[in-house]
Design an enzyme around this catalytic site. Structure first.
Site, PDB file in Angstrom:
ATOM      1  N   ARG A  51      -1.968  -3.915  -0.739  1.00  0.00           N
ATOM      2  CA  ARG A  51      -2.575  -5.227  -0.880  1.00  0.00           C
ATOM      3  C   ARG A  51      -3.917  -5.187  -1.605  1.00  0.00           C
ATOM      4  NH1 ARG A  51       0.152  -7.501   2.362  1.00  0.00           N
ATOM      5  NH2 ARG A  51       0.225  -5.455   3.320  1.00  0.00           N
ATOM      6  N   THR A  52      -4.786  -4.309  -1.157  1.00  0.00           N
ATOM      7  CA  THR A  52      -6.137  -4.313  -1.719  1.00  0.00           C
ATOM      8  C   THR A  52      -6.107  -3.939  -3.199  1.00  0.00           C
ATOM      9  OG1 THR A  52      -6.970  -3.678   0.441  1.00  0.00           O
ATOM     10  CG2 THR A  52      -8.477  -3.456  -1.393  1.00  0.00           C
ATOM     11  N   LYS A  80      -7.686  18.795  -8.220  1.00  0.00           N
ATOM     12  CA  LYS A  80      -8.174  20.043  -8.831  1.00  0.00           C
ATOM     13  C   LYS A  80      -9.516  20.452  -8.230  1.00  0.00           C
ATOM     14  CE  LYS A  80      -6.330  18.592 -13.308  1.00  0.00           C
ATOM     15  NZ  LYS A  80      -6.785  18.048 -14.601  1.00  0.00           N
ATOM     16  N   ARG A 101     -11.356   3.048  -2.996  1.00  0.00           N
ATOM     17  CA  ARG A 101     -10.974   3.281  -1.591  1.00  0.00           C
ATOM     18  C   ARG A 101     -10.964   4.789  -1.367  1.00  0.00           C
ATOM     19  NH1 ARG A 101      -6.379   0.496   1.905  1.00  0.00           N
ATOM     20  NH2 ARG A 101      -8.066  -1.024   1.861  1.00  0.00           N
ATOM     21  N   HIS A 129     -15.075  -2.458   5.023  1.00  0.00           N
ATOM     22  CA  HIS A 129     -14.095  -2.989   4.070  1.00  0.00           C
ATOM     23  C   HIS A 129     -14.601  -4.377   3.663  1.00  0.00           C
ATOM     24  CE1 HIS A 129     -10.537  -3.639   1.933  1.00  0.00           C
ATOM     25  NE2 HIS A 129      -9.635  -3.623   2.879  1.00  0.00           N
TER      26      HIS A 129
END
Lengths: 305, 137
Positions: A51-52, A80, A101, A129
């Site tokens: 969703r985000t 890496k 995120r 958030h």
């Protein structure tokens, strides 16, 4: 340069401006359809999200801009061994704004200290958030017509639920809001929310363990998922995940103008049998998420239309 | 026991009895190449007993570290055998690389080069909060 790391980075006036801009976008989408032409948003998602990430990408596309990025740490140079600071400095060479995120708390905060472009925290572990908070505030504003003088119940995982922490902090700056915290003892809000938000600001709150005892008092109920990934121990998750389910029986105890919010995704904490009830706002809330992110991108890029 | 008085250097006085070695290590005094006197359980009219550290060279003492360990320590700067300055300590508003964040979910737990920064959020209870994850220290 402005970033958005925590919902309290924004003043009440700035939040109100973003919400007003979002409402203007909703009312006249064409006006904004080329506002971010030739601008690029990078979505750096070190942790999966549907969703985000998609709402950020849809938001930038609806503003006429372009999108680049990755949707898991495995497909970035993190695999890496690259540091988050180096990733952000590099991506800042290619994009005008970054939505990030990260599973570790504070990763966007650190990124904002080294970045040449605005950073938006799209969720950092169980911590904050803020764009979900803006989504929630826009939803409350559109559903209730105001951001003050109501009783809000927050239900479910109040310990690890970052959306709950961000929303409480943001709402604490508005007047006349009563908080009812509904959770099992294992998932109560962290102590710092009690001492530094509620007690410090003399805010009316109470903690209860069942939904039934408070349903009739609430103007808004904010449901949350008990998230498996926040537990160190699977047995604890299995024991607690079905504790709080909103269904037709519990809704019978509620006010006629209750607003039911949920940041989504839900698992089974809201019965699908109430999805058609006009009090269910959660899909309208998801749509609001796109509009408020459009408003935020415009604001942080300093684009005016 | 004979302790020479300092001609040029620093005296850290009124250290809580038993804490002199903690202060010694946290200030990294083992890196200095000068004589350092560590006095423990010295009789004190104010404190009953106390520790004292005498550093026999000019040294730019980290007042933030010292203030965090114990804001009641007194710092005297000695030049030519005379006390030329007494520094007052306070709880520092910000700690940079003094202590490490212990929250396993904090970004500092996986990225080695990030400075560990804490802000003082509650002076009365000496609460410091990590600026990244907001966990208590």
């Amino acid at each position: 340069m402005k970033h958005l790391i925590d919902s309290t980075d924004l003043t009440v006036e700035e939040i109100d401006d973003i919400l007003d801009l979002a409402i203007d976008i909703i009312n006249d989408k064409d006006k904004y359809s080329e506002a971010c032409k030739r601008k690029k948003l990078a979505t750096l998602f070190f942790e999966p999200s549907t969703r985000t990430r998609l709402s950020f990408e849809a938001a930038m596309m609806e503003l006429g801009g372009n999108v680049l990025g990755f949707s898991s740490a495995d497909s970035s140079s993190t695999a890496k061994g690259e540091s988050v600071g180096d990733t952000v400095r590099t991506v800042g060479c290619y994009a005008d704004i970054i939505a990030m995120r990260h599973p570790k708390e504070g990763a966007p905060m650190f990124s904002s200290m080294v970045s040449e472009v605005p950073i938006i925290n799209a969720g950092d572990g169980g911590h904050n958030h803020p764009t979900q908070t803006l989504t929630d505030l826009l939803t409350i504003k559109r559903e209730k017509g105001r951001l003050n003088n109501f009783t809000i119940g927050l239900c479910g995982d109040l310990k690890f639920g970052r959306t709950v922490h961000s929303l409480i902090k943001a709402l604490s700056r508005y007047e006349g809001i009563k908080y009812v915290l509904i959770s099992p003892n294992e998932l109560k809000v962290p102590d710092y929310i009690i001492t530094e938000v509620f007690e410090k600001n003399n805010i009316d709150y109470k903690e209860v363990t069942t939904m039934e005892e408070v349903m009739g008092e609430l103007d808004i109920i904010y449901m949350t998922r008990v998230q498996k990934e926040r537990f160190f121990n699977e047995a604890d998750y299995v024991r607690l995940k079905d504790t709080y389910i909103l269904d037709k029986d519990k809704l019978k105890l509620a006010k006629d103008d209750l607003s039911i919010l949920h940041p989504l995704p839900r698992v089974n904490e809201i019965s699908t049998t109430i999805d058609d009830d006009p009090r269910a706002c959660y899909f309208r809330q998801a749509l609001n998420g796109k509009y408020v992110r459009m408003a935020l991108i415009l604001t942080l890029l300093g684009v005016t239309v | 026991m004979k302790i020479e008085s300092i001609q040029n250097g620093i005296v850290l006085d009124h250290i809580t009895a038993g804490k002199a070695l903690t202060v010694y290590h946290d200030l990294k005094l083992d890196k200095l190449d000068c004589s350092i006197g560590i006095l423990q359980n010295v009789r004190s009219s104010k404190m009953g007993k106390k520790d004292i550290l005498k550093i026999h060279q000019e040294y730019d003492v980290n007042l933030d570290v010292l203030g965090y360990i114990d804001p009641n320590i007194t710092v005297s700067i000695i030049k030519d055998g005379q006390t030329i300055e007494k520094k007052k300590l306070a709880l520092p508003k910000r700690l940079v690389n003094v202590k490490k964040c212990k929250n396993p979910r904090c970004i500092t737990s996986v990225e080695q080069d990030i400075p560990h920064i804490f802000n003082l959020t509650d002076e009365a209870n000496r609460v410091y909060r990590c600026i990244y994850c907001e966990a208590d220290k």
